[in-house]
Design a protein around this motif. Structure first.
Motif, short mmCIF file in Angstrom:
data_model
loop_
_atom_site.label_atom_id
_atom_site.label_comp_id
_atom_site.label_asym_id
_atom_site.label_seq_id
_atom_site.Cartn_x
_atom_site.Cartn_y
_atom_site.Cartn_z
N VAL A 238 1.12 -1.18 0.01
CA VAL A 238 -0.07 -0.15 -0.34
C VAL A 238 1.30 1.79 -0.06
N ASN A 239 1.22 1.80 -1.29
CA ASN A 239 2.81 2.52 -1.62
C ASN A 239 1.89 4.40 -1.17
N THR A 240 2.45 5.12 -1.23
CA THR A 240 2.87 6.21 -0.56
C THR A 240 1.63 7.02 -0.87
N VAL B 44 -1.00 -8.09 -4.28
CA VAL B 44 -1.33 -6.51 -4.93
C VAL B 44 -0.61 -5.70 -4.84
N HIS B 45 -0.48 -4.67 -5.73
CA HIS B 45 0.22 -3.62 -5.27
C HIS B 45 -0.90 -2.04 -5.19
N ILE B 46 -1.16 -1.42 -4.41
CA ILE B 46 -1.84 -0.36 -4.32
C ILE B 46 -0.71 0.90 -4.68
N SER B 47 -0.84 1.70 -6.08
CA SER B 47 0.24 2.56 -6.04
C SER B 47 0.39 3.54 -5.00
N PRO B 48 1.13 5.11 -5.25
CA PRO B 48 1.02 5.84 -5.08
C PRO B 48 -0.48 6.83 -5.33
N GLY B 49 -0.50 7.43 -4.29
CA GLY B 49 -1.87 8.39 -4.12
C GLY B 49 -3.45 7.91 -5.10
N THR C 137 -3.00 -7.76 -8.69
CA THR C 137 -3.13 -6.77 -9.22
C THR C 137 -2.63 -5.67 -8.81
N LEU C 138 -2.03 -5.22 -10.58
CA LEU C 138 -1.17 -3.49 -10.06
C LEU C 138 -2.42 -2.51 -9.95
N ILE C 139 -2.71 -1.33 -9.24
CA ILE C 139 -3.36 -0.45 -9.16
C ILE C 139 -2.69 0.73 -9.51
N GLY C 140 -2.35 1.36 -11.15
CA GLY C 140 -1.69 2.31 -10.92
C GLY C 140 -1.73 3.56 -10.36
N ALA C 141 -0.53 4.60 -10.30
CA ALA C 141 -0.76 5.28 -9.04
C ALA C 141 -1.25 6.11 -10.15
N GLY C 142 -2.36 7.15 -8.52
CA GLY C 142 -3.60 8.27 -8.28
C GLY C 142 -4.55 7.87 -9.26
N CYS D 29 -4.89 -8.61 -12.82
CA CYS D 29 -5.22 -7.32 -14.08
C CYS D 29 -3.94 -6.27 -13.54
N ILE D 30 -3.83 -5.23 -14.16
CA ILE D 30 -2.96 -3.53 -14.11
C ILE D 30 -3.52 -2.63 -14.28
N ILE D 31 -4.22 -1.56 -13.83
CA ILE D 31 -4.80 -0.71 -14.11
C ILE D 31 -4.02 0.44 -14.41
N GLY D 32 -4.07 1.47 -15.14
CA GLY D 32 -3.51 2.51 -16.34
C GLY D 32 -3.19 3.42 -14.68
N ALA D 33 -2.50 3.96 -14.24
CA ALA D 33 -2.18 5.03 -13.51
C ALA D 33 -3.39 6.26 -14.55
N GLY D 34 -3.98 6.82 -13.15
CA GLY D 34 -4.47 8.12 -13.63
C GLY D 34 -5.95 7.46 -14.12
N ALA E 200 -6.93 -8.82 -16.73
CA ALA E 200 -7.29 -7.26 -17.93
C ALA E 200 -6.14 -5.93 -17.85
N ILE E 201 -6.07 -5.28 -18.74
CA ILE E 201 -5.54 -4.38 -18.19
C ILE E 201 -6.53 -3.21 -18.60
N ALA E 202 -6.45 -2.32 -17.63
CA ALA E 202 -7.69 -1.46 -18.02
C ALA E 202 -7.20 0.06 -17.83
N ARG E 203 -7.85 0.86 -18.72
CA ARG E 203 -7.05 2.16 -18.23
C ARG E 203 -7.92 3.77 -18.79
N GLY E 204 -7.64 4.36 -18.06
CA GLY E 204 -8.85 6.16 -19.39
C GLY E 204 -9.65 6.12 -17.53
N ILE F 84 -7.64 -2.86 -22.52
CA ILE F 84 -6.97 -1.98 -24.09
C ILE F 84 -7.08 -3.21 -24.00
N LYS F 85 -6.05 -4.66 -23.15
CA LYS F 85 -5.33 -5.78 -23.56
C LYS F 85 -5.68 -6.61 -22.30
N GLN F 86 -5.11 -7.82 -22.39
CA GLN F 86 -5.04 -8.95 -21.45
C GLN F 86 -3.42 -8.86 -20.96
C1 LIG Z 1 5.97 4.32 -6.65
C2 LIG Z 1 6.38 3.97 -8.15
O1 LIG Z 1 6.63 3.92 -9.04
S1 LIG Z 1 4.66 2.95 -8.27
C3 LIG Z 1 4.96 2.03 -9.62
C4 LIG Z 1 3.09 2.90 -9.84
N1 LIG Z 1 2.84 2.11 -11.84
C5 LIG Z 1 1.91 2.68 -12.87
O2 LIG Z 1 1.47 3.70 -12.08
C6 LIG Z 1 2.51 2.14 -13.97
C7 LIG Z 1 0.74 1.71 -14.75
N2 LIG Z 1 0.68 1.42 -15.96
C8 LIG Z 1 0.45 2.42 -16.86
O3 LIG Z 1 -0.62 3.36 -16.49
C9 LIG Z 1 1.13 2.15 -18.03
O4 LIG Z 1 1.43 2.78 -18.65
C10 LIG Z 1 -0.15 0.93 -18.58
C11 LIG Z 1 -0.45 -0.04 -18.54
C12 LIG Z 1 -1.69 1.74 -18.69
C13 LIG Z 1 0.04 0.95 -20.40
O5 LIG Z 1 1.67 0.70 -20.61
P1 LIG Z 1 1.93 -0.19 -21.97
O6 LIG Z 1 0.47 -1.20 -22.23
O7 LIG Z 1 3.18 -0.28 -22.04
O8 LIG Z 1 1.72 1.49 -22.81
P2 LIG Z 1 2.35 1.95 -23.60
O9 LIG Z 1 3.19 2.81 -22.87
O10 LIG Z 1 2.87 1.46 -24.99
O11 LIG Z 1 1.37 3.16 -24.36
C14 LIG Z 1 0.69 3.41 -25.33
C15 LIG Z 1 -0.97 4.46 -25.42
O12 LIG Z 1 -1.09 4.50 -24.36
C16 LIG Z 1 -1.06 5.67 -23.52
N3 LIG Z 1 -1.13 5.66 -21.93
C17 LIG Z 1 -0.28 4.33 -21.47
N4 LIG Z 1 -0.66 5.15 -20.48
C18 LIG Z 1 -1.92 5.69 -19.96
C19 LIG Z 1 -2.16 5.79 -18.82
N5 LIG Z 1 -2.45 5.31 -17.52
N6 LIG Z 1 -3.82 6.29 -18.87
C20 LIG Z 1 -4.08 6.68 -20.27
N7 LIG Z 1 -3.31 6.46 -21.54
C21 LIG Z 1 -1.95 5.58 -21.04
C22 LIG Z 1 0.17 5.84 -24.06
O13 LIG Z 1 0.88 7.45 -24.52
C23 LIG Z 1 -0.05 5.42 -25.36
O14 LIG Z 1 -0.33 6.61 -26.00
P3 LIG Z 1 -0.21 6.66 -27.57
O15 LIG Z 1 -0.07 5.12 -28.45
O16 LIG Z 1 -1.11 7.95 -28.11
O17 LIG Z 1 1.00 7.07 -27.98
#
Ligand SMILES: CC(=O)SCCNC(=O)CCNC(=O)[C@H](O)C(C)(C)COP(=O)(O)OP(=O)(O)OC[C@H]1O[C@@H](n2cnc3c(N)ncnc32)[C@H](O)[C@@H]1OP(=O)(O)O
Length: 223
Positions: free
Chosen positions: A117-119, A133-138, A151-156, A169-174, A185-189, A195-197
């Motif tokens: 459970v990150n910062t 599980v990793h619940i990313s910062p913020g 599963t990874l819950i992306g930052a923010g 699963c991976i939930i994209g940042a933001g 599933a990998i989901a974002r937005g 968007i893919k598996q």
């Molecule tokens: C302390 C710490 O650091 S803890 C670490 C926490 N980690 C995270 O939060 C990272 C979570 N991972 C992500 O958000 C990743 O970007 C993913 C999984 C959503 C996508 O990764 P990939 O499949 O490698 O995508 P890739 O980087 O090739 O980008 C593909 C497209 O999606 C867009 N994109 C990537 N991530 C995101 C996102 N989170 N939200 C919206 N769009 C995104 C890119 O800008 C790119 O757009 P384009 O095709 O118009 O150029």
């Protein structure tokens, strides 16, 4: 305390342990070349015969790599909670968990094993967080959210109440997750769309429960 991993996540955990007054006896890393953790010496690859009486924390941010290593480690695992985190007293934890600076875990949530459970992350009431599980910062999990193993819950990110997110699963940042997400599933937005598996989607490495609840929790005592 033993640390396994010597990357960025390990730096944060070493800082937490220093705040707690806990001495790091050894740091293992399978590829230590070029890695530096302050003035601490990186011993080399994991060795089950070193400091057998010490407990260990897996300082590896990647959920799948953390899981792989957990299955190979024979030391007992510890939990580490930063003193600035707020964890409701009735929250049960497994072992190997790390709760970082200013994270909040609310009442009646359940946390498995080897979770991060990150910062500044918020896990609100009645959430169920599975192993690795990793619940990313913020990021914010609203009430009664379920997150499956590895599963990874992306930052923010924000997950609205009552959503079930599958394992691997991976939930994209933001992202803003408004609906259930299936395994792998990998989901974002906003709203989050799949968007893919992940190639881990169907994988289900059994996590040996051989590591009983016999470790200690480390609570840091301040900045
Ligand atoms: C302390 C710490 O650091 S803890 C670490 C926490 N980690 C995270 O939060 C990272 C979570 N991972 C992500 O958000 C990743 O970007 C993913 C999984 C959503 C996508 O990764 P990939 O499949 O490698 O995508 P890739 O980087 O090739 O980008 C593909 C497209 O999606 C867009 N994109 C990537 N991530 C995101 C996102 N989170 N939200 C919206 N769009 C995104 C890119 O800008 C790119 O757009 P384009 O095709 O118009 O150029």
């Amino acid at each position: 305390m033993l640390i396994y991993g010597a990357g960025g996540h390990a730096k944060v955990i070493v800082s937490l342990l220093r705040d707690s007054g806990v001495e790091v006896a050894a740091i293992f890393d399978d590829d230590p070349v070029g890695k530096v953790l302050g003035n601490l010496f990186i011993s080399g690859p994991y060795d089950r015969n070193v400091y057998e009486d010490q407990q260990l924390i897996l300082a590896i941010g990647d959920n799948f790599i953390r899981k792989k290593h957990a299955l190979q480690v024979s030391h007992r695992f510890a939990n580490a909670f930063h003193s600035s985190s707020l964890i409701e007293r009735n929250v049960p934890f497994g072992l190997g968990n790390v709760v970082l600076h200013r994270a909040v875990i609310q009442t009646d949530s359940i946390i498995g094993n080897h979770c991060i459970v990150n910062t500044g992350a918020l896990v609100d009431h009645e959430c169920k967080i599975s192993d690795f599980v990793h619940i990313s910062p913020g990021s914010v999990l609203c009430g009664n959210v379920t997150v499956g193993e590895c599963t990874l819950i992306g930052a923010g990110s924000v997950v609205v109440p009552n959503v079930v997110i599958g394992k691997n699963c991976i939930i994209g940042a933001g992202s803003v997750v408004t609906k259930d997400i299936p395994d792998g599933a990998i989901a974002r937005g906003n709203p989050a769309r799949i968007i893919k598996q992940t190639h881990y989607g169907k994988e289900n490495l059994a996590f040996a429960s051989a590591h009983g609840r016999d470790g200690d929790d480390v609570h840091s005592t301040g900045f």
